[in-house]
Write an enzyme that holds these catalytic residues in place. Structure first.
Site, mmCIF file in Angstrom:
data_model
loop_
_atom_site.group_PDB
_atom_site.id
_atom_site.type_symbol
_atom_site.label_atom_id
_atom_site.label_comp_id
_atom_site.label_asym_id
_atom_site.label_seq_id
_atom_site.Cartn_x
_atom_site.Cartn_y
_atom_site.Cartn_z
ATOM 1 C CB THR A 115 -35.530 28.058 29.757
ATOM 2 O OG1 THR A 115 -36.896 27.746 30.054
ATOM 3 C CG2 THR A 115 -34.960 26.979 28.872
ATOM 4 C CB CYS A 116 -37.862 29.833 34.432
ATOM 5 S SG CYS A 116 -39.216 29.103 33.472
#
Length: 1005
Positions: free
Chosen positions: A972-973
């Protein structure tokens, strides 16, 4: 030419042959041009400029007046007016002379030239009992004499001024006429605005009070009445409108107001007896009034008639206008009564006398416009004839005269403001804080025409520069503000950068120097301006802003920076006007993209060279532009916001930790516990979220997931923190006192932290919250968003046409409190104040104010304080409410086709079989599953600001040998989707659905 006179002194006393009080308007063989009759003294101005003064003799035994010649060396007199102990003489060259005493033994009197007015062309003069007024050709008003009651309009001191002083309060107003009463003064503008000052004991100023005024005041009740002429008596005033109506006010003890009473009137009141007859001329004596109707030839008189001044062969007062007998005769004594409508040229009223100037020649009567023009010269203003004369001139010898004319007009704000009037349908008479009264098309055409004549254009530029440098900081009315909107049309046509820069600087400085209330009036005019012209002004300042910015970036000097900020200040004020008007033009008209490009370039160079000190000056300049957010588009504001974060990180204390360990099952409690024990300094560090019993390093993705989960928990009804509105699915603060903890402060910190860390947090707040954070008051529109039902009801109340329907609602100024069911008063004594058709707007405003402000004051203040603590980067104030809301909330405008176009690939390409299969499976998903995929990929199902077009992610080959045994995974980063190589579409569909279901159940990405 002849004169018919009656009143206190018989005309025979002046040594003129008379019959039935009529005498030839001749002196010797010369025709009389002007006449003034006041305080028993007669001044006659002959057509050849010679002036005769008839004075009362010192000896009471002498019954006749003594004729004396007024000697003004080398000058020809145009006008003479008299007060109680002085007479003013205006020469044809515009010089003013004053005679202070009468009854000298010599046959010739020599008035003194007034030095302070020497060289200033005067066009009008007026006398009160002991004070004088003079209006110059360039629109300046001067006053001198006794100031016991403030009749000079320039000081509160009860002094005597022996020399004229400029009345600066009326600077910039294009005056049409001046008049003086016993101890009060009046001026009328070209657009009918009436200004009064001085003695007001009987209400002769028309302001609704009896308080003396030491500076000009606008008679508001006469606004837009089309006033064209005013006449002053001793303590009363009469006003004539273009439509022929007469208004009077002040002392009425003798009936001089014409209202069938002897009481005073403190405000202008229409003389009802004259309604419908269309009066063309008016004149006031000390205590009587004359009104002449040219269409019928009738002269109406009213007021004091004790000396026979009413012309009705009686010596009594008259409370209403009645027609006077006019015994007009020819030089042979023949009656002219049946020809009166075509003979009378002008009426006069002295102290206790009345006069009519008439001719034996028919068709001599004049209209009200001609009357105003014939009685007084006008200030220098542009007209079509003058402009055409300038343009058509081919004689170099006449250029000096044209140059002088241009200099007079364009060096004077009054003259510029009196030019280009919108005369169609008398539109300029409607000038107000929201109506300019100027034909902007005529302004544009004029500057276009004169640009074709360089010597005219240069002289106009030179004069305008001089005029801009002399503008007052407190123009009294909208008429004096026209110049601020006329000059940009000139600047727009300039070619030389120097001229553009200089004139824009002068104009901007003048606007910024305006006092606050006058700047607000200027903004109102801008708001009412046609969109095309408003856009032109904005584009002009946008263009100049670009030039100034580029010049400043090339040379960082205090002068350049000051100039840039001044121009941007004006552009920002235009932007605010645009917002207040509901966006007349699109916001991109204000953007200066060169600023954003310069910032990006500077940032990239700093990163490459790793030397921020080298770029300190340009960086400080760019940071200072945060005060002018209108010049930035959304991308530019975000760049500035990121720069603010970078600066905050540089100031961060080494070793500062902002780690947040949370448990998914107690995420809200853990978050509150963390915030309660953190100092404000800790918030400068990036947030680092760690989920208990889970591996992973927060590079932005875990923080995003934290804000997604914590806001969901914070805004649930079960949390019992915010008030929920079912019909809008939005939340708002409950009324103060419903909770006593620190929840709102902590909620504000969470919201601020989300912004500071650039994470999306869907709080379900209405736009009103972000308005309040930016100090903008919510409106009924916000009520519609928060509570559509209440909004519709309030709007319905405003739209209702029938009083009885409103009465049946039985509303009062109260609202039911949601805390304890008590009644909250919206205004003092609100329970006893019923809502009616007349006060319903006040009720709606009070209702909206109560919901958004009064009832939640403390709760919101706690939230706002926490928000500013959570986001220490002050750059957030650059955003407008809708932008701030979009950054924090994100949006739900999905474009899945665009998502596919924006995808990047590592280990795959767009033609890979697995990629084709993936997009086939993805597009087959339901809308809800697609949003779940977005949350799986990024930590939230909301789209960050910029929309799908700005949203990118990467699909990466997972690289496992038996890849079809593994689920898809996400970082997700970095927004990376790791996709194994599946053998079939069906296998991919099953694995992807399982991954999304697993994520939904356990919150694991």
């Amino acid at each position: 030419m002849y004169c018919c006179c009656w009143g206190e002194t018989d005309c025979a006393d002046f040594g003129l042959t008379a019959k039935d009080q009529c005498f030839p308007l001749l002196y010797g063989k010369e025709i009389i041009y002007e006449i003034s009759f006041q305080n028993g003294n007669l001044v006659i101005v002959l057509r050849n400029g010679k002036t005769i003064l008839f004075e009362e003799q010192e000896s009471l035994a002498q019954q006749r007046h003594k004729a004396k010649v007024v000697a003004v060396k080398g000058e020809s007199i145009h006008t003479a007016v008299s007060g109680e102990s002085h007479v003013l003489f205006l020469t044809r060259a515009g010089e003013v002379y004053e005679l202070m005493c009468f009854a000298k033994k010599s046959e010739t009197v020599c008035p003194r030239l007034i030095p302070n007015l020497q060289g200033i062309p005067i066009i009008q003069i007026a006398c009160g009992r002991h004070h004088s007024l003079a209006l110059s050709q360039d629109g300046k008003l001067f006053s001198w004499g006794l100031n016991t009651f403030g009749q000079l309009g320039i000081t509160k001191k009860k002094v005597v001024l022996s020399s004229p002083r400029h009345l600066v309060n009326l600077e910039g107003v294009p005056l049409a006429q001046i008049s003086a009463g016993g101890a009060h003064s009046i001026a009328v503008s070209l657009s009918g605005t009436v200004f009064t000052w001085g003695r007001n004991n009987a209400g002769q100023l028309g302001l609704g009070s009896t308080e003396d005024k030491y500076s000009p005041n606008i008679v508001r009740s006469l606004e837009q009445k089309k006033t064209i002429f005013v006449s002053c008596g001793e303590e009363h005033t009469a006003i004539l409108t273009k439509d022929g109506m007469v208004f009077t006010f002040g002392a009425g003890g003798y009936g001089q107001l014409g209202h069938n009473s002897s009481r005073n009137e403190l405000k202008p009141r229409l003389v009802a007896e004259l309604l419908g007859v269309q009066v063309s001329q008016i004149a006031c004596g000390w205590y009587h009034t004359l009104a002449y109707v040219c269409t019928t030839g009738k002269l109406y008189t009213f007021g004091c008639g004790l000396q026979g001044q009413l012309g009705n062969r009686k010596r009594c007062n008259q409370l209403v206008p009645l027609s006077a007998e006019l015994p007009l005769t020819t030089k042979n004594g023949e009656s002219l009564s049946d020809k009166i409508p075509n003979l009378i040229k002008r009426i006069h009223a002295g102290g206790n006398q009345s006069m009519i100037i008439y001719s034996e020649v028919e068709n001599c009567s004049i209209s009200e416009d001609q009357f105003a023009n014939s009685m007084n010269k006008r200030i220098a203003i542009l007209n079509d004839g003058t402009v055409q004369k300038w343009i058509n001139n081919t004689d170099n010898k006449k250029r000096m005269k044209i140059k002088r004319e241009i200099g007079i007009i364009f060096s004077s704000a009054s003259c510029v403001n009196g030019s280009f009037l919108e005369t169609s349908n008398d539109q300029h008479f409607k000038t107000s804080p929201v109506e300019l009264g100027v034909d902007m098309s005529a302004v544009y055409l004029f500057f276009e025409k004169v640009k074709q004549r360089p010597y005219i254009f240069e002289e106009v530029k030179t004069s305008v520069k001089k005029m801009l440098a002399s503008l007052t900081d407190s123009p009294i009315c909208a008429e004096a503000l026209r110049v601020y909107l006329i000059v940009p049309e000139l600047i727009r046509l300039l070619d030389e950068e120097y001229d553009i820069s200089l004139l824009t600087d002068l104009l901007s400085n003048a606007i910024l120097n305006l006092k606050k209330d006058k700047r607000k009036m200027f903004a109102s005019l801008l708001t009412a301006f046609p969109t095309s012209f408003f856009k032109m002004f904005v584009n002009l300042y946008q263009r100049v802003s670009k030039q100034c910015f580029q010049k400043t970036m090339e040379k960082y000097s205090e002068k350049n920076i000051k100039q840039l900020k001044m121009i941007l200040h004006i552009l920002q004020s235009f932007y605010q006007v645009n917002l207040d008007a509901g966006l007349k033009i699109q916001e991109q008209n204000f953007y200066v993209p060169e600023v954003t490009r310069a910032f990006k370039d500077l940032r990239d160079r700093c990163l490459q060279l790793r030397n921020w000190e080298e770029f300190k000056n340009p960086m400080l300049l760019l940071l200072s532009l945060k005060d002018f957010p209108c010049i930035f588009d959304m991308e530019g504001k975000l760049e500035m916001f990121e720069l603010g974060n970078a600066i905050a990180l540089q100031k961060m204390i080494p070793g500062m930790d902002n780690s947040l360990p949370v448990r998914r099952e107690n995420i809200l409690q853990d978050a509150f516990h963390f915030l309660r024990r953190r100092s404000p300094n800790n918030f400068q560090a990036p947030l680092q979220v760690y989920f208990s019993r889970e591996q992973g390093v927060d590079q932005g993705g875990l923080s995003q997931e934290f804000f997604t989960l914590v806001t969901k928990e914070l805004c649930t009804p079960e949390a019992n923190i915010f008030k929920h509105y079912e019909d809008s699915r939005l939340i708002w603060f409950p009324e103060d006192g419903s909770r006593t903890g620190d929840e709102y402060h902590l909620a504000g910190e969470i919201c601020g932290l989300a912004l500071y860390n650039r994470c999306v947090a869907d709080f379900h707040f209405p736009l009103a919250l972000y308005k309040k954070l930016l100090n903008i008051r919510p409106t009924l529109e916000d009520m519609h968003e928060l509570s559509p039902t209440e909004g519709r009801c309030l709007q319905g109340l405003l739209d209702e046409d029938y009083d009885d329907v409103i009465d049946r609602l039985m509303l009062d100024f109260t609202k039911l409190s949601t805390n304890d069911g008590s009644v909250a008063e919206l205004i003092p004594d609100g329970e006893a104040t019923p809502v009616t058709r007349h006060n319903r707007k006040q009720y709606v405003d009070a209702y909206v104010d109560y919901v958004f402000n009064t009832s939640v004051k403390k709760n919101f203040e706690d939230f706002a304080y926490g928000f500013k603590k959570g986001c220490s980067n002050v750059m957030w104030a650059m955003f407008v409410p809708v932008e701030l809301m979009a950054i924090i909330h994100g949006n739900t405008v999905y474009d899945w086709e665009q998502l596919e176009k924006n995808a990047k690939y590592i280990g795959y390409d767009v033609s890979s079989e697995v990629i084709k299969n993936f997009w086939t499976v993805f597009h087959d998903l339901s809308e809800e599953m697609k949003k779940r995929f977005l949350a799986f990929l990024t930590g939230t199902d909301r789209i960050p600001v910029g929309g799908m077009e700005k949203f990118t992610f990467t699909i990466c080959n997972q690289g496992f040998l038996y890849s079809d045994l593994f689920y898809p995974s996400a970082n997700t980063c970095a927004r990376i989707l790791y996709l194994p190589c599946y053998s079939s579409i069906e296998a991919l569909r099953i694995r992807l659905q399982h991954a999304l279901q697993f994520f939904e159940e356990f919150g694991l990405a």
